[in-house]
Design a protein around this motif. Structure first.
Motif, PDB file in Angstrom:
ATOM      1  N   ARG A  56       0.927  -1.043   0.105  1.00 28.51           N
ATOM      2  CA  ARG A  56       0.144   0.071  -0.234  1.00 28.51           C
ATOM      3  C   ARG A  56       1.038   1.018   0.342  1.00 28.51           C
ATOM      4  N   LEU A  57       1.695   1.416   1.089  1.00 27.81           N
ATOM      5  CA  LEU A  57       2.683   2.575   0.781  1.00 27.81           C
ATOM      6  C   LEU A  57       3.936   2.977  -0.732  1.00 27.81           C
ATOM      7  N   ARG A  58       3.425   1.759  -1.211  1.00 33.82           N
ATOM      8  CA  ARG A  58       5.066   1.462  -2.678  1.00 33.82           C
ATOM      9  C   ARG A  58       3.572   2.407  -3.245  1.00 33.82           C
ATOM     10  N   GLU A  59       2.019   1.537  -3.888  1.00 33.50           N
ATOM     11  CA  GLU A  59       1.220   1.987  -4.207  1.00 33.50           C
ATOM     12  C   GLU A  59       1.115   3.731  -4.156  1.00 33.50           C
ATOM     13  N   GLU A  60       0.928   4.080  -3.081  1.00 31.84           N
ATOM     14  CA  GLU A  60       0.725   5.484  -2.568  1.00 31.84           C
ATOM     15  C   GLU A  60       1.909   6.512  -3.608  1.00 31.84           C
ATOM     16  N   ALA A  61       2.429   5.454  -3.435  1.00 29.09           N
ATOM     17  CA  ALA A  61       4.247   6.560  -3.985  1.00 29.09           C
ATOM     18  C   ALA A  61       4.664   6.812  -5.370  1.00 29.09           C
ATOM     19  N   SER A  62       3.682   5.197  -6.185  1.00 28.16           N
ATOM     20  CA  SER A  62       3.890   5.698  -6.972  1.00 28.16           C
ATOM     21  C   SER A  62       2.603   6.312  -7.740  1.00 28.16           C
ATOM     22  N   ARG A  63       1.652   7.130  -6.921  1.00 26.97           N
ATOM     23  CA  ARG A  63       0.857   7.472  -7.585  1.00 26.97           C
ATOM     24  C   ARG A  63       1.241   9.414  -7.073  1.00 26.97           C
ATOM     25  N   ASP A  64       2.522   9.974  -6.908  1.00 28.55           N
ATOM     26  CA  ASP A  64       3.181  10.901  -6.993  1.00 28.55           C
ATOM     27  C   ASP A  64       4.475  10.924  -7.953  1.00 28.55           C
ATOM     28  N   ALA A  65       5.093  10.297  -7.684  1.00 25.54           N
ATOM     29  CA  ALA A  65       6.660   9.977  -8.038  1.00 25.54           C
ATOM     30  C   ALA A  65       6.122   8.251  -8.783  1.00 25.54           C
ATOM     31  N   PRO A  66       6.037   8.091  -9.761  1.00 24.66           N
ATOM     32  CA  PRO A  66       5.411   6.989 -10.268  1.00 24.66           C
ATOM     33  C   PRO A  66       7.426   6.018 -10.734  1.00 24.66           C
ATOM     34  N   ASP A  67       7.846   4.990 -10.953  1.00 26.14           N
ATOM     35  CA  ASP A  67       9.202   5.120 -11.240  1.00 26.14           C
ATOM     36  C   ASP A  67       8.903   4.929 -12.557  1.00 26.14           C
ATOM     37  N   VAL A  68      10.689   5.158 -12.938  1.00 23.31           N
ATOM     38  CA  VAL A  68      10.963   4.964 -14.700  1.00 23.31           C
ATOM     39  C   VAL A  68      11.171   4.632 -14.806  1.00 23.31           C
ATOM     40  N   VAL A  69       9.982   3.782 -16.653  1.00 19.82           N
ATOM     41  CA  VAL A  69      11.081   2.875 -17.248  1.00 19.82           C
ATOM     42  C   VAL A  69      12.066   2.954 -18.388  1.00 19.82           C
ATOM     43  N   THR A  70      13.135   2.359 -18.483  1.00 16.79           N
ATOM     44  CA  THR A  70      14.487   3.076 -19.575  1.00 16.79           C
ATOM     45  C   THR A  70      13.314   2.053 -20.876  1.00 16.79           C
ATOM     46  N   SER A  71      13.507   1.126 -20.466  1.00 14.75           N
ATOM     47  CA  SER A  71      13.195  -0.355 -21.684  1.00 14.75           C
ATOM     48  C   SER A  71      12.657  -1.077 -21.589  1.00 14.75           C
TER      49      SER A  71
END
Length: 92
Positions: A56-71
């Motif tokens: 749940r913490l990971r989900e909340e963090a991805s709302r404001d600062a999502p992980d950047v995918v490079t490939s």
């Protein structure tokens, strides 16, 4: 509903769920009927499974600062069919 804890001198600790503010300083024990004083305990606010809390913490963090995918992720390797006749069938 809030969980209030009491301690019977003869039977030991027991709990009852009541609306907030409805607990008395003493209640009768449900087992023996003796008066039991109320125990003061910390509220149990965080009783979530640790793995679920992390997700749940990971989900909340991805709302404001999502992980950047490079490939693009690598495709799963397909297994060769065991029967050679199946190799000529069209693949999706």
């Amino acid at each position: 509903m809030v969980r209030y804890e009491y301690r019977c001198p003869a039977c030991g600790p027991w709990a009852v769920a009541l609306p907030m503010g409805a607990a008395d300083a003493q209640r009768t024990c449900p087992t023996c009927g003796d008066p039991s004083p109320r125990r003061w305990s910390a509220p149990q606010l965080n009783r979530m499974d640790p793995a679920l809390a992390r997700e749940r913490l990971r989900e909340e963090a991805s709302r404001d600062a999502p992980d950047v995918v490079t490939s693009v992720p690598r495709a799963a390797r397909r297994r060769a069919p065991a029967d050679r006749r199946q190799a000529r069938l069209p693949r999706p």
